[in-house]
Scaffold this motif. Structure first.
Motif, short mmCIF file in Angstrom:
data_model
loop_
_atom_site.label_atom_id
_atom_site.label_comp_id
_atom_site.label_asym_id
_atom_site.label_seq_id
_atom_site.Cartn_x
_atom_site.Cartn_y
_atom_site.Cartn_z
N GLN A 1 10.17 1.75 88.71
CA GLN A 1 11.28 2.24 89.53
C GLN A 1 11.87 1.12 90.37
O GLN A 1 13.10 1.00 90.49
N ARG A 2 11.00 0.29 90.93
CA ARG A 2 11.47 -0.82 91.76
C ARG A 2 12.26 -1.83 90.93
O ARG A 2 13.32 -2.31 91.36
N LYS B 1 4.57 3.40 87.29
CA LYS B 1 5.86 4.06 87.53
C LYS B 1 6.54 3.53 88.78
O LYS B 1 7.76 3.25 88.75
N PRO B 2 5.82 3.35 89.92
CA PRO B 2 6.50 2.77 91.09
C PRO B 2 7.06 1.38 90.83
O PRO B 2 8.16 1.05 91.29
N ASP B 3 6.30 0.53 90.10
CA ASP B 3 6.80 -0.82 89.79
C ASP B 3 8.03 -0.75 88.90
O ASP B 3 8.98 -1.52 89.07
#
Length: 309
Positions: free
Chosen positions: A278-279, A274-276
């Protein structure tokens, strides 16, 4: 592109045009464009073209014809001047300490000391002062973009979820599988009756395994196999098996195979975290918003391309 990636790229880009500086004779400097109160000279344009050519060559990219490349590079220089003017008007600054920190990180990324980095620049014709100025300019552009463009970018949970779903489809998880193969052989030219008998024996073997019994057929321990190492006949079945599961008999040219998956290990997660995600969504929308912002700056600026540019 985050700031450190850009700075590291800058390390190589600023060196490139200097590698053949002695071979490139600069003409008498003239003004090729004015951007509000700033000027872009012929030498500025030539140096930027040389940098672009070297960068594309190093990356294995196709270099466009000279007229197209010249136009593209001049537009980039105009955009750069517009952003630097915004930085000046807004009082955006990059301190020497920030430059020191950035250069230290670049040196660390390239497994070198700061002194060695400066020496490498000097060997290619770039002084310490010029190199620090180049890094400072790149950082200044990044800071302006973060202040003026980043706040205009918003991402939604739906956009992030869509990218994760797409990535999961494109890049499924990979496993290692520990397999046992219970094998009922067939002759080279089996009859219909032979095939039916072997299939029946394999089905009974599968049932015995599911009941926790050892079937009286040949057993081969296949050990650990990656997804890429699975025999083609097994490749469609094994990825869908759970640990300790027994597959239905699989017929191949040499017989029937009953597979038992004794263990499986995840090698790589599927798709993006999820963080990747989002980025990536943010970076994609940031680039689009940056282009729109630069277009707005151009519409408000007084830009003149001089004859011959």
């Amino acid at each position: 592109m985050n700031i450190m990636k850009k700075l590291i790229a800058c390390l190589f880009l600023v060196v490139s045009p200097c590698l053949h500086a002695e071979e490139r004779i600069q003409p008498l400097d003239t003004i090729v464009a004015t951007v509000n109160d700033s000027v872009i000279t012929q030498n500025d344009l030539n140096n930027a073209i040389n940098t672009a050519e070297d960068s594309m060559h190093s990356a294995g990219e196709t270099i466009p014809d000279s007229a197209t490349l010249k136009k593209q590079v001049l537009n980039q220089l105009i955009d750069k001047q517009l952003q630097l003017q915004i930085a000046h008007d807004a009082g955006v600054k990059i301190t020497p300490a920030e430059v020191n920190e950035a250069i230290k990180r670049i040196a660390d990324q390239n497994h070198a000391s700061v002194d060695a980095l400066y020496q490498a620049m000097a060997a290619h014709g770039m002084s310490k002062t010029d190199y620090r100025k180049e890094i400072q300019t790149e950082m200044l552009l990044q800071k302006v973009q973060q202040q003026e463009v980043a706040p205009k970018v918003s991402i939604t949970p739906e956009e992030v979820d869509a990218l994760i779903k797409h990535s999961s489809t494109e890049h499924p998880p990979t496993f290692n599988y520990q397999l046992e193969d219970f094998y009922v052989p067939l002759s080279d030219n089996p009859s219909t009756s032979d095939i039916a008998t072997a299939k029946n024996q394999a089905e009974k073997a599968a049932q015995s395994l599911r009941e926790g019994k050892n079937p009286s057929v040949q057993k081969n321990d296949l050990g650990w196999l990656s997804s890429n190492d699975l025999p083609s006949a097994f490749a469609k079945t094994v990825p869908h098996m759970q640990k300790n599961a027994v597959a239905n008999p699989i017929q191949t040219g040499n017989g029937f195979h009953v597979l038992r998956l004794t263990d499986k290990k995840l090698l790589k997660e599927n798709g993006l975290s999820k963080p990747d995600a989002q980025r990536q969504v943010f970076e994609q929308k940031f680039e689009k918003t940056l282009k729109q912002w630069l277009s707005l700056l151009r519409s408000r600026a007084t830009i003149r391309i001089h004859d011959g540019a």
